[in-house]
Design a protein around this motif. Structure first.
Motif, mmCIF file in Angstrom:
data_model
loop_
_atom_site.group_PDB
_atom_site.id
_atom_site.type_symbol
_atom_site.label_atom_id
_atom_site.label_comp_id
_atom_site.label_asym_id
_atom_site.label_seq_id
_atom_site.Cartn_x
_atom_site.Cartn_y
_atom_site.Cartn_z
ATOM 1 N N ALA A 142 0.836 -1.206 0.000
ATOM 2 C CA ALA A 142 0.000 0.000 0.000
ATOM 3 C C ALA A 142 0.871 1.256 0.000
ATOM 4 O O ALA A 142 0.540 2.245 -0.666
ATOM 5 C CB ALA A 142 -0.936 0.002 1.208
ATOM 6 N N MET A 143 1.983 1.212 0.721
ATOM 7 C CA MET A 143 2.907 2.348 0.731
ATOM 8 C C MET A 143 3.435 2.607 -0.681
ATOM 9 O O MET A 143 3.506 3.759 -1.118
ATOM 10 C CB MET A 143 4.075 2.082 1.697
ATOM 11 N N GLU A 144 3.807 1.531 -1.381
ATOM 12 C CA GLU A 144 4.295 1.676 -2.757
ATOM 13 C C GLU A 144 3.227 2.287 -3.665
ATOM 14 O O GLU A 144 3.513 3.203 -4.432
ATOM 15 C CB GLU A 144 4.738 0.328 -3.322
ATOM 16 N N ARG A 145 2.000 1.770 -3.566
ATOM 17 C CA ARG A 145 0.908 2.290 -4.396
ATOM 18 C C ARG A 145 0.631 3.758 -4.103
ATOM 19 O O ARG A 145 0.226 4.521 -4.982
ATOM 20 C CB ARG A 145 -0.358 1.461 -4.207
ATOM 21 N N ALA A 146 0.850 4.173 -2.863
ATOM 22 C CA ALA A 146 0.595 5.557 -2.467
ATOM 23 C C ALA A 146 1.737 6.491 -2.853
ATOM 24 O O ALA A 146 1.627 7.708 -2.682
ATOM 25 C CB ALA A 146 0.362 5.622 -0.959
ATOM 26 N N GLY A 147 2.829 5.919 -3.355
ATOM 27 C CA GLY A 147 3.939 6.756 -3.787
ATOM 28 C C GLY A 147 4.922 7.129 -2.692
ATOM 29 O O GLY A 147 5.688 8.084 -2.839
ATOM 30 N N VAL A 148 4.915 6.373 -1.592
ATOM 31 C CA VAL A 148 5.869 6.617 -0.513
ATOM 32 C C VAL A 148 7.278 6.328 -1.036
ATOM 33 O O VAL A 148 7.478 5.385 -1.809
ATOM 34 C CB VAL A 148 5.531 5.727 0.710
ATOM 35 N N HIS A 149 8.237 7.131 -0.622
ATOM 36 C CA HIS A 149 9.614 6.959 -1.095
ATOM 37 C C HIS A 149 10.078 5.522 -0.828
ATOM 38 O O HIS A 149 9.838 4.979 0.258
ATOM 39 C CB HIS A 149 10.552 7.950 -0.397
ATOM 40 N N PRO A 150 10.742 4.918 -1.816
ATOM 41 C CA PRO A 150 11.169 3.515 -1.676
ATOM 42 C C PRO A 150 12.067 3.233 -0.470
ATOM 43 O O PRO A 150 12.074 2.118 0.042
ATOM 44 C CB PRO A 150 11.932 3.246 -2.975
ATOM 45 N N SER A 151 12.791 4.229 0.012
ATOM 46 C CA SER A 151 13.635 3.995 1.191
ATOM 47 C C SER A 151 12.788 3.667 2.417
ATOM 48 O O SER A 151 13.163 2.823 3.235
ATOM 49 C CB SER A 151 14.521 5.207 1.473
ATOM 50 N N TYR A 152 11.631 4.316 2.543
ATOM 51 C CA TYR A 152 10.728 4.030 3.659
ATOM 52 C C TYR A 152 10.109 2.640 3.519
ATOM 53 O O TYR A 152 9.945 1.924 4.507
ATOM 54 C CB TYR A 152 9.621 5.089 3.760
ATOM 55 N N VAL A 153 9.770 2.276 2.291
ATOM 56 C CA VAL A 153 9.208 0.947 2.048
ATOM 57 C C VAL A 153 10.240 -0.118 2.399
ATOM 58 O O VAL A 153 9.935 -1.100 3.082
ATOM 59 C CB VAL A 153 8.737 0.801 0.585
ATOM 60 N N HIS A 154 11.479 0.091 1.972
ATOM 61 C CA HIS A 154 12.559 -0.849 2.282
ATOM 62 C C HIS A 154 12.752 -0.980 3.798
ATOM 63 O O HIS A 154 12.855 -2.088 4.327
ATOM 64 C CB HIS A 154 13.867 -0.387 1.626
ATOM 65 N N ALA A 155 12.788 0.149 4.477
ATOM 66 C CA ALA A 155 12.981 0.124 5.930
ATOM 67 C C ALA A 155 11.825 -0.589 6.629
ATOM 68 O O ALA A 155 12.045 -1.385 7.556
ATOM 69 C CB ALA A 155 13.142 1.541 6.469
ATOM 70 N N ALA A 156 10.602 -0.341 6.187
ATOM 71 C CA ALA A 156 9.444 -1.013 6.793
ATOM 72 C C ALA A 156 9.515 -2.522 6.573
ATOM 73 O O ALA A 156 9.229 -3.304 7.484
ATOM 74 C CB ALA A 156 8.150 -0.449 6.230
#
Length: 70
Positions: free
Chosen positions: A20-34
């Motif tokens: 969902a973070m990816e679909r919302a356009g959250v920066h990939p670094s945050y997605v990786h960290a999560a």
């Protein structure tokens, strides 16, 4: 035979959240960290996390930027 109901665990929930973070356009670094840490560090929850958790989050963020120097 009765089929067992599907079960979800922390990994499934984490993957759903990060998808969902990816679909919302959250920066990939945050997605990786999560995905790496299994939680999201925010200003609101920073006080409730241990220093080890914060260090793990920061290390995961650093790791992403090292892998993506552009």
């Amino acid at each position: 035979m009765i089929d067992e109901e599907p079960r979800t665990g922390p990994a499934d929930i984490s993957r759903s959240l990060t998808d969902a973070m990816e679909r919302a356009g959250v920066h990939p670094s945050y997605v990786h960290a999560a995905r790496t840490c299994g939680f999201v560090l925010t200003e609101e929850n920073a006080r409730t996390l241990t220093s080890d958790q914060v260090a793990r989050w920061e290390a995961a963020m650093d790791d992403w930027f090292e892998q993506h120097p552009e």
